[in-house]
Design a protein around this motif. Structure first.
Motif, PDB file in Angstrom:
ATOM      1  N   PRO A 207       0.990  -1.241   0.232  1.00  0.00           N
ATOM      2  CA  PRO A 207      -0.148  -0.037   0.172  1.00  0.00           C
ATOM      3  C   PRO A 207       0.898   1.188  -0.041  1.00  0.00           C
ATOM      4  N   VAL A 208       0.216   2.212  -0.550  1.00  0.00           N
ATOM      5  CA  VAL A 208       1.031   3.871  -0.670  1.00  0.00           C
ATOM      6  C   VAL A 208       0.107   4.548  -0.166  1.00  0.00           C
ATOM      7  N   PRO A 209       0.385   5.144   1.056  1.00  0.00           N
ATOM      8  CA  PRO A 209      -0.625   5.982   1.538  1.00  0.00           C
ATOM      9  C   PRO A 209      -0.757   7.253   0.742  1.00  0.00           C
ATOM     10  N   GLY A 210      -1.752   7.874   0.727  1.00  0.00           N
ATOM     11  CA  GLY A 210      -2.308   8.945  -0.068  1.00  0.00           C
ATOM     12  C   GLY A 210      -1.351  10.275   0.015  1.00  0.00           C
ATOM     13  N   ASP A 211      -0.964  10.292   1.351  1.00  0.00           N
ATOM     14  CA  ASP A 211       0.165  11.733   1.663  1.00  0.00           C
ATOM     15  C   ASP A 211       1.333  11.280   1.272  1.00  0.00           C
ATOM     16  N   LYS A 212       1.894  10.209   0.911  1.00  0.00           N
ATOM     17  CA  LYS A 212       3.343   9.670   0.847  1.00  0.00           C
ATOM     18  C   LYS A 212       3.455   9.170  -0.787  1.00  0.00           C
ATOM     19  N   MET A 213       2.544   9.573  -1.578  1.00  0.00           N
ATOM     20  CA  MET A 213       2.582   9.126  -2.870  1.00  0.00           C
ATOM     21  C   MET A 213       3.991   9.337  -3.458  1.00  0.00           C
ATOM     22  N   GLN A 214       4.474  10.478  -3.172  1.00  0.00           N
ATOM     23  CA  GLN A 214       5.875  10.854  -3.862  1.00  0.00           C
ATOM     24  C   GLN A 214       7.247  10.388  -3.188  1.00  0.00           C
ATOM     25  N   ASP A 215       6.916   9.428  -2.123  1.00  0.00           N
ATOM     26  CA  ASP A 215       8.068   8.835  -1.632  1.00  0.00           C
ATOM     27  C   ASP A 215       7.485   7.215  -1.398  1.00  0.00           C
ATOM     28  N   GLN A 216       8.033   6.542  -2.442  1.00  0.00           N
ATOM     29  CA  GLN A 216       7.613   5.137  -2.362  1.00  0.00           C
ATOM     30  C   GLN A 216       8.964   4.356  -2.155  1.00  0.00           C
ATOM     31  N   SER A 217      10.123   4.901  -1.780  1.00  0.00           N
ATOM     32  CA  SER A 217      11.367   4.056  -1.888  1.00  0.00           C
ATOM     33  C   SER A 217      10.985   3.008  -0.868  1.00  0.00           C
ATOM     34  N   SER A 218      10.440   3.104   0.367  1.00  0.00           N
ATOM     35  CA  SER A 218      10.120   1.868   1.262  1.00  0.00           C
ATOM     36  C   SER A 218       9.586   0.666   0.650  1.00  0.00           C
ATOM     37  N   TRP A 230       5.576 -10.719 -11.043  1.00  0.00           N
ATOM     38  CA  TRP A 230       4.898  -9.706 -11.872  1.00  0.00           C
ATOM     39  C   TRP A 230       4.531  -8.632 -10.651  1.00  0.00           C
ATOM     40  N   MET A 231       4.058  -7.588 -11.098  1.00  0.00           N
ATOM     41  CA  MET A 231       3.469  -6.293 -10.534  1.00  0.00           C
ATOM     42  C   MET A 231       2.406  -6.093 -11.351  1.00  0.00           C
ATOM     43  N   ILE A 232       1.588  -5.544 -10.423  1.00  0.00           N
ATOM     44  CA  ILE A 232       0.204  -4.762 -10.829  1.00  0.00           C
ATOM     45  C   ILE A 232       0.151  -3.575  -9.858  1.00  0.00           C
ATOM     46  N   MET A 233      -0.288  -2.656 -10.431  1.00  0.00           N
ATOM     47  CA  MET A 233      -0.411  -1.089  -9.967  1.00  0.00           C
ATOM     48  C   MET A 233      -1.839  -0.563 -10.075  1.00  0.00           C
ATOM     49  N   TRP A 234      -2.175  -0.168  -9.004  1.00  0.00           N
ATOM     50  CA  TRP A 234      -3.334   0.640  -8.757  1.00  0.00           C
ATOM     51  C   TRP A 234      -3.282   1.972  -8.593  1.00  0.00           C
ATOM     52  N   GLY A 235      -2.832   2.972  -9.405  1.00  0.00           N
ATOM     53  CA  GLY A 235      -2.221   4.356  -8.894  1.00  0.00           C
ATOM     54  C   GLY A 235      -2.962   5.499  -9.513  1.00  0.00           C
ATOM     55  N   TRP A 236      -2.710   6.510  -9.130  1.00  0.00           N
ATOM     56  CA  TRP A 236      -3.428   7.713  -9.419  1.00  0.00           C
ATOM     57  C   TRP A 236      -2.777   9.105  -9.133  1.00  0.00           C
ATOM     58  N   GLY A 237      -2.915  10.047 -10.125  1.00  0.00           N
ATOM     59  CA  GLY A 237      -2.138  11.181  -9.666  1.00  0.00           C
ATOM     60  C   GLY A 237      -0.521  11.136  -9.711  1.00  0.00           C
ATOM     61  N   ALA A 238      -0.050  11.594  -8.699  1.00  0.00           N
ATOM     62  CA  ALA A 238       1.384  11.494  -8.519  1.00  0.00           C
ATOM     63  C   ALA A 238       1.831  10.403  -7.960  1.00  0.00           C
ATOM     64  N   MET A 239       0.998   9.375  -7.767  1.00  0.00           N
ATOM     65  CA  MET A 239       1.605   7.918  -7.373  1.00  0.00           C
ATOM     66  C   MET A 239       2.168   7.353  -8.510  1.00  0.00           C
ATOM     67  N   ASN A 240       1.716   7.459  -9.745  1.00  0.00           N
ATOM     68  CA  ASN A 240       1.967   6.857 -10.980  1.00  0.00           C
ATOM     69  C   ASN A 240       3.498   7.195 -11.254  1.00  0.00           C
ATOM     70  N   PRO A 241       3.535   8.458 -11.921  1.00  0.00           N
ATOM     71  CA  PRO A 241       5.253   8.694 -12.057  1.00  0.00           C
ATOM     72  C   PRO A 241       6.210   8.113 -11.244  1.00  0.00           C
ATOM     73  N   THR A 242       5.695   8.390  -9.851  1.00  0.00           N
ATOM     74  CA  THR A 242       6.776   8.037  -8.729  1.00  0.00           C
ATOM     75  C   THR A 242       6.954   6.459  -8.965  1.00  0.00           C
ATOM     76  N   ALA A 243       6.087   5.742  -9.076  1.00  0.00           N
ATOM     77  CA  ALA A 243       6.107   4.354  -9.099  1.00  0.00           C
ATOM     78  C   ALA A 243       7.003   3.762 -10.181  1.00  0.00           C
ATOM     79  N   VAL A 244       6.711   4.415 -11.525  1.00  0.00           N
ATOM     80  CA  VAL A 244       7.187   4.242 -12.494  1.00  0.00           C
ATOM     81  C   VAL A 244       8.745   4.258 -12.277  1.00  0.00           C
ATOM     82  N   LYS A 245       9.262   5.629 -11.903  1.00  0.00           N
ATOM     83  CA  LYS A 245      10.597   6.130 -11.719  1.00  0.00           C
ATOM     84  C   LYS A 245      11.426   5.075 -10.809  1.00  0.00           C
ATOM     85  N   GLU A 246      10.468   4.773  -9.626  1.00  0.00           N
ATOM     86  CA  GLU A 246      11.221   3.725  -8.694  1.00  0.00           C
ATOM     87  C   GLU A 246      11.593   2.420  -9.140  1.00  0.00           C
TER      88      GLU A 246
END
Lengths: 442, 358
Positions: A207-218, A230-246
């Motif tokens: 899970p990625v908390p809504g207020d920590k979307m831009q910090d997914q390193s953990s 395999w990885m499946i993602m249900w992301g939205w807003g700033a969560m998506n680019p961060t996840a792809v980057k990470e």
């Protein structure tokens, strides 16, 4: 002066400003309020959608003079993806004869679902919101075509199964699920858990908390150590680019990373740079602007300066096209409603009937100038999502390309779960009103 | 002018110590209640009721709650949003578990649960002071929000993780749920908020309120004079969280109709804290003014341009809105750092001696 005069003044001035409110909409237009968000943490996804929705409707106004000759009155209300503001927008616009609401937020959708049947205004939550709302018997006023999140999750698993050489081969594999820790991201979990049991794969949740979307390193550190197949993602807003980057940073194989349709924004994938190449997402609409209808948007709306899009290049991005698809559903529902009601000025109850009998076949798709943009889709009285097909697209570093056929969701598996969940919702909100609307009628 | 108190003699001790010693104030407060109970329902449409009046009143109650803790007892708290959430979830669970009991009972009871949670998180306040306490209440905020998301039992294992207002009636009239008329909900909220303001007013003007203020002004001195710090502080936490909890329950049941955990996030805590600071620390009137300012003003600003026929893009309105409200907050804090309530007090003093200010 009295002591509480200041309060009196503030209340009085508030009333004075608001009371002459609610100007009657012009009698000869179809009023469609758009609850959009161009501000806030989800604006990155919201702006494209808002533009796509607005521009397609405006294009109908400019090119065809509206729907069936009646102009569409479009009004945007800014929600900022905030539930409080969403309700505010709803209350401010519903009195003006709103035909249909598109909340564009699962939170706002959940608030509008009980109100829809009371205020008699349909809610169109296009491929988001409450999955169980697909049960038209329980939710006559709520629609979530072309498919629910559960359908989407089943297609992701089906696709993975296909790549592994059959669903039976999933046994012993690990599938990671990274999701926004909000109603939206949690929706597919019951289905994924069910499928994990059935096919014997292991589901790891991140899970990625809504207020920590831009910090997914953990989260991605955990992904690295668990190394799911395999990885499946249900992301939205700033969560998506961060996840792809990470994901790119830890070197996760991007062609084993599947996002939901709302994780497929062009900017989401671009954020990963070259490392994002190969990233997969589900989708139900075409990308790019190579469709006659989108060419018309450029010609009639963007070129005339009627759009908030600056320049052509944003037209055709995935989020923009989601917006176009959504507005196409609105327009087709209204058109359908005009046909059923036999009059041009339809009301919200007519539009509900229009949505319920929506049947967009290949001929109609071509007539709309959207050939290859979408698959034929259908909504019925019982099935308000239609469980239509989805395809998988892949990011090639610059644009999305279609890499699979249209895949059917696991209908026989999902349908009973939807009905059971709808019943649970109705029981919890007892006394939930029984459906009184005739099928396809008012 | 109107504030001429010539001829108002106070013949008893009680009259001298009254909350509103001046007759004009008493008439004014009655007039305000009359406007709220009769005037507003007569003229306001559904939008004004549901988007300005009901949330404004609910936030007033939350602001009063925080004001008890921060304004009267001097303990800074950033956990108001979470305490409101506790009230909301408690009311939801109770209403579903005992559907035969009137919902109003559960709305009022829900605060007891957030009071208990508030007391637990108030325990460190004996040792930790000032900004450090704010950080421990911040922990309450995050911990409770985590509970709302993670503990399925709180939402009856709803797949969406949200809670919905159940349908309940009072004397045959639906007061919660989608069928409830905005006017009915408004009356219920108004009655509850005025009633609780009255109770709180009596609390803060009595012995308990005085001990809180002693603790706020100098806790060592208060201790030396016989105030037991821990009970005094914990009582402040309890009363404050109670009011916040009731406000949270009302928020879901009378205003939003459904809420996801993020509705009780840190931004809600800050929203209420701003109301208290702008309105005036240690003032009930301030809570009312602050809530009106922070809640109603942005709503009015958002919809005003469209009503007078000015076409502005919705996102631009939102940006302008933040700028205007932000500028006004700075302006008011420069003009009067003690908040709108103090601004009113100064104005009133000037009016009382007008036209001879010396």
């Amino acid at each position: 002066m009295f002591k509480p005069m200041a309060l009196a003044f503030s209340v009085a001035s508030t009333l004075a400003v608001v009371l002459p409110a609610v100007p009657a909409q012009a009698e000869d237009s179809l009023y469609v309020p758009l609850l959009t968000y161009r501000t806030g943490p989800y604006a990155g996804s919201g702006i494209g959608i808002a533009d796509g929705m607005h521009d397609y409707l405006e294009m109908l106004n400019q090119r065809d003079g509206g729907i069936g000759g009646v102009k569409i009155a479009i009004e945007e209300c800014e929600t900022g993806y905030n539930s409080q503001k969403g309700v505010e927008c709803y209350e401010a616009t519903k009195g003006k004869g709103a035909l249909v609401y598109n909340p564009w937020s699962t939170g706002i959708t959940l608030q509008l679902i009980p109100k829809a049947g009371v205020d008699k205004i349909p809610v169109l939550s296009m491929a988001y919101g409450l999955s169980a709302a697909a049960d038209g018997k329980t939710f006559p006023w709520v629609f979530n075509p072309p498919m629910t999140y559960w359908d989407g999750a089943s297609v992701a698993v089906k696709y993975i199964g296909g790549k592994e050489g059959g669903l039976a081969k999933l046994k012993g594999k690990t599938i990671g699920f990274i999701y926004l820790d909000a109603p939206y991201g949690k929706e597919p979990i019951p289905l994924l858990e069910d499928l994990a049991k059935e096919y014997g794969f292991k589901l790891m949740k991140y899970p990625v908390p809504g207020d920590k979307m831009q910090d997914q390193s953990s989260q991605w550190l955990n992904v690295q150590s668990d190394s799911p197949d395999w990885m499946i993602m249900w992301g939205w807003g700033a969560m998506n680019p961060t996840a792809v980057k990470e994901a790119a940073k830890i070197g996760y194989p991007m062609d084993h990373f599947i996002g939901v349709w709302f994780s497929g924004g062009d900017d989401d994938a671009k954020a990963g740079g070259a490392g994002a190449k190969g990233f997969l997402t589900l989708n139900f609409n075409g990308t790019g602007a190579g469709y006659p209808a989108l060419a018309d948007i450029k010609k009639y709306v963007v070129a005339k300066g009627l759009s908030q899009v600056k320049g052509d290049d944003r037209v055709g991005e995935n989020n923009y096209n989601h917006g176009v698809y959504n507005s196409m559903l609105i327009a087709e529902a209204i058109r359908n409603a005009q046909k059923i009601a036999g009059k041009k000025m339809v009301d919200a109850a007519d539009v509900r009937a229009g949505l319920e009998t929506l049947n967009i076949d290949a001929a109609r798709i071509e007539a709309m100038g959207l050939k290859d943009f979408m698959a034929p889709m259908k909504v019925t009285c019982d099935d308000h999502s239609g469980e239509n097909s989805v395809y998988v697209q892949q990011w090639d570093g610059a644009k999305w390309t279609k890499v699979s056929d249209w895949i059917e969701p696991m209908k026989d598996k999902i349908r009973p779960m939807l009905v059971a969940d709808a019943k649970a919702y109705a029981d919890k909100n007892a006394p939930w009103p029984a459906r009184t609307e005739a099928c396809g009628g008012r | 002018m109107l504030y001429r108190e010539v001829g108002q003699f106070k013949t008893t001790y009680a009259a001298d110590m009254a909350v509103f010693p001046i007759r004009q104030d008493r008439i004014g407060i009655l007039a305000m209640v009359a406007i709220a109970a009769v005037g507003v329902p007569l003229v306001a449409n559904d939008f004004v009721l549901t988007s300005i009046m009901i949330p404004g009143l609910i936030f007033t109650l939350a602001a009063i709650g925080l004001n008890i803790l921060t304004g009267y007892a001097g303990q800074i708290s950033l956990g108001t949003g979470a305490f409101m959430g506790v009230g909301a979830y408690a009311a939801y669970k109770l209403a579903n578990a005992f559907p035969e009991v009137n919902i109003l009972v559960w709305i009022v009871t829900s605060g007891v649960f957030s009071a208990m949670i508030g007391v637990v998180f108030g325990l460190p306040s004996l040792r930790i002071k000032g900004l450090y306490l704010a950080v421990t209440t911040l922990a309450a905020q995050f911990f409770l929000e985590w509970c709302f998301v993670r503990i399925g039992w709180l939402t009856d294992y709803s797949s969406s993780g949200a809670i919905e207002a159940v349908r309940r009636s009072l004397a045959g009239m639906p007061i919660t749920g989608p069928e409830a008329e905005p006017l009915t909900r408004y009356f219920v909220v108004l009655a509850l908020v005025i009633g609780l303001t009255w109770v709180t007013s009596n609390l803060v003007h009595g012995r308990i309120g005085r001990t809180w203020m002693m603790v706020r002004d100098m806790d060592i001195a208060a201790e030396l004079m016989g105030v037991r710090l821990l009970p005094a502080k914990l009582l402040a936490f309890a009363v404050s969280s109670y009011l916040a909890g009731v406000a949270g329950a009302m928020m879901v049941f009378f205003w939003l109709g459904a809420a996801e955990p993020s509705a009780f996030g840190i931004s809600l805590s800050f929203q209420v804290l701003f109301m208290v600071i702008i309105g005036g620390l240690g003032s009930l009137l301030g809570s009312w003014l602050g809530a009106a300012f922070i809640w109603a003003l942005p709503v009015v600003l958002k919809f005003a341009p469209g009503l007078v026929g000015i076409e502005i893009a919705s996102a631009t309105v939102e940006h302008l809105n933040s700028m205007i409200v932000g500028a006004l907050i700075i302006f008011f804090l420069i003009v009067e750092p003690h908040g709108l309530a103090r601004l009113w007090a100064v104005t009133k003093q000037k009016l009382r001696v007008w036209p001879f200010p010396w």
